[in-house]
Design a protein around this motif. Sequence first.
Motif, mmCIF file in Angstrom:
data_model
loop_
_atom_site.group_PDB
_atom_site.id
_atom_site.type_symbol
_atom_site.label_atom_id
_atom_site.label_comp_id
_atom_site.label_asym_id
_atom_site.label_seq_id
_atom_site.Cartn_x
_atom_site.Cartn_y
_atom_site.Cartn_z
ATOM 1 N N GLY A 67 -4.026 65.850 48.025
ATOM 2 C CA GLY A 67 -5.331 65.675 48.639
ATOM 3 C C GLY A 67 -5.361 64.584 49.697
ATOM 4 N N GLY A 68 -4.201 63.962 49.989
ATOM 5 C CA GLY A 68 -4.133 62.951 51.036
ATOM 6 C C GLY A 68 -4.762 61.616 50.674
ATOM 7 N N ILE A 69 -4.896 61.335 49.379
ATOM 8 C CA ILE A 69 -5.515 60.086 48.917
ATOM 9 C C ILE A 69 -4.412 59.082 48.586
ATOM 10 C CG2 ILE A 69 -6.906 59.052 47.076
ATOM 11 C CD1 ILE A 69 -8.336 61.796 46.874
ATOM 12 N N VAL A 70 -4.544 57.855 49.116
ATOM 13 C CA VAL A 70 -3.578 56.802 48.812
ATOM 14 C C VAL A 70 -3.605 56.570 47.301
ATOM 15 C CG1 VAL A 70 -2.937 54.386 49.172
ATOM 16 C CG2 VAL A 70 -3.873 55.723 51.075
ATOM 17 N N CYS A 71 -2.430 56.619 46.676
ATOM 18 C CA CYS A 71 -2.354 56.558 45.212
ATOM 19 C C CYS A 71 -2.670 55.156 44.689
ATOM 20 C CB CYS A 71 -1.005 57.044 44.712
ATOM 21 S SG CYS A 71 0.367 55.953 45.083
ATOM 22 N N GLY A 72 -3.206 55.143 43.483
ATOM 23 C CA GLY A 72 -3.583 53.896 42.833
ATOM 24 C C GLY A 72 -2.408 52.961 42.618
ATOM 25 N N GLN A 73 -1.234 53.506 42.350
ATOM 26 C CA GLN A 73 -0.058 52.655 42.124
ATOM 27 C C GLN A 73 0.260 51.813 43.361
ATOM 28 O OE1 GLN A 73 -0.295 55.926 41.520
ATOM 29 N NE2 GLN A 73 0.787 56.502 39.652
ATOM 30 N N ALA A 74 0.147 52.413 44.537
ATOM 31 C CA ALA A 74 0.405 51.674 45.776
ATOM 32 C C ALA A 74 -0.658 50.602 45.984
ATOM 33 C CB ALA A 74 0.449 52.624 46.969
ATOM 34 N N LEU A 75 -1.910 50.928 45.684
ATOM 35 C CA LEU A 75 -2.993 49.959 45.835
ATOM 36 C C LEU A 75 -2.806 48.779 44.882
ATOM 37 C CD1 LEU A 75 -6.018 52.401 46.177
ATOM 38 C CD2 LEU A 75 -4.911 51.090 48.009
ATOM 39 N N MET A 76 -2.384 49.061 43.650
ATOM 40 C CA MET A 76 -2.174 47.993 42.674
ATOM 41 C C MET A 76 -0.990 47.107 43.073
ATOM 42 S SD MET A 76 -3.059 50.053 39.186
ATOM 43 C CE MET A 76 -2.892 48.646 38.093
ATOM 44 N N ALA A 77 0.058 47.714 43.625
ATOM 45 C CA ALA A 77 1.206 46.928 44.092
ATOM 46 C C ALA A 77 0.803 46.039 45.273
ATOM 47 C CB ALA A 77 2.361 47.843 44.479
ATOM 48 N N LEU A 78 -0.025 46.556 46.171
ATOM 49 C CA LEU A 78 -0.543 45.760 47.282
ATOM 50 C C LEU A 78 -1.326 44.563 46.760
ATOM 51 C CD1 LEU A 78 -1.439 45.091 50.203
ATOM 52 C CD2 LEU A 78 -3.208 46.867 49.942
ATOM 53 N N ALA A 79 -2.221 44.792 45.802
ATOM 54 C CA ALA A 79 -3.041 43.718 45.254
ATOM 55 C C ALA A 79 -2.183 42.655 44.576
ATOM 56 C CB ALA A 79 -4.069 44.278 44.273
ATOM 57 N N ASP A 80 -1.211 43.077 43.794
ATOM 58 C CA ASP A 80 -0.330 42.153 43.093
ATOM 59 C C ASP A 80 0.466 41.300 44.080
ATOM 60 O OD1 ASP A 80 0.893 41.432 40.360
ATOM 61 O OD2 ASP A 80 2.672 41.968 41.529
ATOM 62 N N THR A 81 1.016 41.936 45.090
ATOM 63 C CA THR A 81 1.807 41.231 46.101
ATOM 64 C C THR A 81 0.934 40.256 46.887
ATOM 65 O OG1 THR A 81 3.243 43.168 46.261
ATOM 66 C CG2 THR A 81 3.380 41.557 48.050
#
Length: 154
Positions: A67-81
């Motif tokens: 569906g072209g939605i940025v996955c939650g795992q990538a968002l969580m890794a961004l936040a952690d970093t």
Amino acid sequence: MTESGQVAEFGLADARRTLGEVFAPWVQDLDLSVDAVETAPPAGAGDDWQPGATLRMAFSERLCRSGGIVCGQALMALADTAMVIAILAANRGFRPMTTVDQTTHFLKAVTSSDVLADARVVRLGRTMSFGRVTLRSADDGKPVAMVSSAFAML
């Protein structure tokens, strides 16, 4: 501390170097960049100002689920970093740490947009540090997730 007894600064160049040298290769594959580091309040900042950092995750189809939605795992890794960089900025230098807890509240889907992470240190401690991250779509500036986290300072 510097030789003159002043607290060393942790600036944008330090943050960018740390991002490229300290994090795992798969985190580097997210194509993150450091847009800003704040170690001291800007002029006119209120009493609620907190040190922090702003990171950007460039949009890529590789980060999307169906569906072209940025996955939650990538968002969580961004936040952690982003929170690690913010803590290093508040600490004014590198210090090993590890994530103890991260709670993410997803607010809306991100599609076809870079994501900005505004990470703020709520408490910088000797053994534990705490922070919050607001993830926003770079296209419209609207929040897409809120994250709270705790880090053990090693």
